[in-house]
Scaffold this active site. Structure first.
Site, PDB file in Angstrom:
ATOM      1  N   GLN A  96       0.878  -1.179   0.000  1.00  0.00           N
ATOM      2  CA  GLN A  96       0.000   0.000   0.000  1.00  0.00           C
ATOM      3  C   GLN A  96       0.907   1.218   0.000  1.00  0.00           C
ATOM      4  O   GLN A  96       1.892   1.246   0.738  1.00  0.00           O
ATOM      5  CB  GLN A  96      -0.892   0.026   1.264  1.00  0.00           C
ATOM      6  CG  GLN A  96      -1.794  -1.186   1.439  1.00  0.00           C
ATOM      7  CD  GLN A  96      -2.856  -1.322   0.371  1.00  0.00           C
ATOM      8  OE1 GLN A  96      -3.204  -0.350  -0.306  1.00  0.00           O
ATOM      9  NE2 GLN A  96      -3.359  -2.526   0.180  1.00  0.00           N
ATOM     10  N   ASN A 108       0.731   4.065   1.266  1.00  0.00           N
ATOM     11  CA  ASN A 108       0.928   4.743   2.561  1.00  0.00           C
ATOM     12  C   ASN A 108       1.687   3.870   3.562  1.00  0.00           C
ATOM     13  O   ASN A 108       1.761   4.190   4.742  1.00  0.00           O
ATOM     14  CB  ASN A 108      -0.423   5.160   3.158  1.00  0.00           C
ATOM     15  CG  ASN A 108      -1.305   3.947   3.450  1.00  0.00           C
ATOM     16  OD1 ASN A 108      -0.891   2.802   3.248  1.00  0.00           O
ATOM     17  ND2 ASN A 108      -2.514   4.208   3.901  1.00  0.00           N
ATOM     18  N   ARG A 109       2.273   2.775   3.058  1.00  0.00           N
ATOM     19  CA  ARG A 109       3.071   1.851   3.880  1.00  0.00           C
ATOM     20  C   ARG A 109       2.240   1.027   4.862  1.00  0.00           C
ATOM     21  O   ARG A 109       2.785   0.272   5.663  1.00  0.00           O
ATOM     22  CB  ARG A 109       4.190   2.584   4.663  1.00  0.00           C
ATOM     23  CG  ARG A 109       5.196   3.266   3.753  1.00  0.00           C
ATOM     24  CD  ARG A 109       5.994   2.228   2.945  1.00  0.00           C
ATOM     25  NE  ARG A 109       6.988   2.871   2.095  1.00  0.00           N
ATOM     26  CZ  ARG A 109       6.914   2.943   0.774  1.00  0.00           C
ATOM     27  NH1 ARG A 109       5.885   2.417   0.124  1.00  0.00           N
ATOM     28  NH2 ARG A 109       7.864   3.517   0.082  1.00  0.00           N
ATOM     29  N   LEU A 110       0.928   1.220   4.838  1.00  0.00           N
ATOM     30  CA  LEU A 110       0.098   0.380   5.706  1.00  0.00           C
ATOM     31  C   LEU A 110      -0.264  -0.880   4.924  1.00  0.00           C
ATOM     32  O   LEU A 110      -1.406  -1.107   4.535  1.00  0.00           O
ATOM     33  CB  LEU A 110      -1.137   1.156   6.175  1.00  0.00           C
ATOM     34  CG  LEU A 110      -0.764   2.368   7.046  1.00  0.00           C
ATOM     35  CD1 LEU A 110      -2.006   3.191   7.393  1.00  0.00           C
ATOM     36  CD2 LEU A 110      -0.056   1.909   8.325  1.00  0.00           C
ATOM     37  N   HIS A 111       0.770  -1.640   4.638  1.00  0.00           N
ATOM     38  CA  HIS A 111       0.609  -2.828   3.816  1.00  0.00           C
ATOM     39  C   HIS A 111      -0.306  -3.839   4.495  1.00  0.00           C
ATOM     40  O   HIS A 111      -0.431  -3.859   5.719  1.00  0.00           O
ATOM     41  CB  HIS A 111       1.981  -3.472   3.565  1.00  0.00           C
ATOM     42  CG  HIS A 111       3.034  -2.496   3.164  1.00  0.00           C
ATOM     43  ND1 HIS A 111       2.939  -1.724   2.030  1.00  0.00           N
ATOM     44  CD2 HIS A 111       4.194  -2.132   3.764  1.00  0.00           C
ATOM     45  CE1 HIS A 111       4.005  -0.951   1.940  1.00  0.00           C
ATOM     46  NE2 HIS A 111       4.778  -1.168   2.991  1.00  0.00           N
TER      47      HIS A 111
END
Ligand SMILES: Cc1cc2nc3c(=O)[nH]c(=O)nc-3n(C[C@H](O)[C@H](O)[C@H](O)COP(=O)(O)O)c2cc1C
Length: 196
Positions: A172, A174-177
């Protein structure tokens, strides 16, 4: 990625992702294989995923190589598949068993002749004097088989990673994988979401 969008069988899900990756990613079958010796010292290298079914993930190699030596000492492994183009990673962990001679032979027969010659000629992971040492070994094997069928070497074959954990990861921006891990309990799989 959400829980409902994944198959309940993680091996079926891995196969579905692999099929998609094969359409758009070069060398989609390449996976990093991590093993460790009896003292726990780890090592990793890439091998090709050459078979996947309900039993697990198969790969083929030299049975006197470093990885094979480590698997004899410690028959567990982890593999990672990463498809950058798709923003997907899969991590698999489990016990490792040798595949049957029939399975190794069937795969060996599908390999190009040059790969079969290389399989016989290469004392994989051992020291060589220099490049000409390898070339001389290849010439010797070519002469030995003299254009005839190149049989499966007794020191070459396959392993199967029998998974007890399979994690699916999607990128993702936004790094909120997303991470969803399947854990085997007996014949069934349970699922949990992990923080990115
Ligand atoms: C794309 C790629 C695919 C490879 N596939 C295999 C393979 O299927 N089997 C294998 O034994 N080595 C394969 N290799 C070579 C291994 O990475 C490694 O050099 C070799 O197996 C020796 O590893 P070891 O000394 O840890 O046993 C591959 C390397 C690359 C880069």
């Amino acid at each position: 990625m959400n829980e409902e969008g994944l198959a309940t069988d993680p091996l079926a899900q891995l196969l579905a992702w692999l099929d998609e990756a094969r359409e758009s990613v070069p060398q989609a079958d390449a996976m990093t294989l991590a093993t460790a010796d009896a003292s726990g010292r780890p090592s990793a290298r890439i091998v090709l995923l050459r078979g996947i079914d309900e039993r697990g993930l198969a790969f083929f190699t030299n049975l006197t190589s470093r990885k094979a030596d480590e698997l004899r000492q410690n028959p567990r492994a982890a593999v990672v598949l990463h498809w950058w183009e798709l923003g997907r990673q899969v991590r698999v962990e489990g016990a490792v068993v040798e595949v049957s001679d029939e399975e190794s032979t069937a795969y060996w027969k599908r390999r190009p002749r040059a790969s079969q010659i290389a399989g016989w000629a290469s004392p994989q992971s051992q020291s060589l004097a220099d490049r000409s040492d390898m070339d001389a070994r290849v010439a010797e094997v070519e002469e030995r088989f003299d254009g005839g069928e190149v049989l499966l070497p007794p020191f070459w074959g396959g392993y199967r990673l029998v998974p007890d954990s399979i994690e699916f990861w999607t990128h993702q921006d936004n790094r909120l994988h997303d991470r969803i891990r399947f854990i085997r309990s007996g014949a069934a799989w349970s699922q949990e979401r992990l923080a990115p």
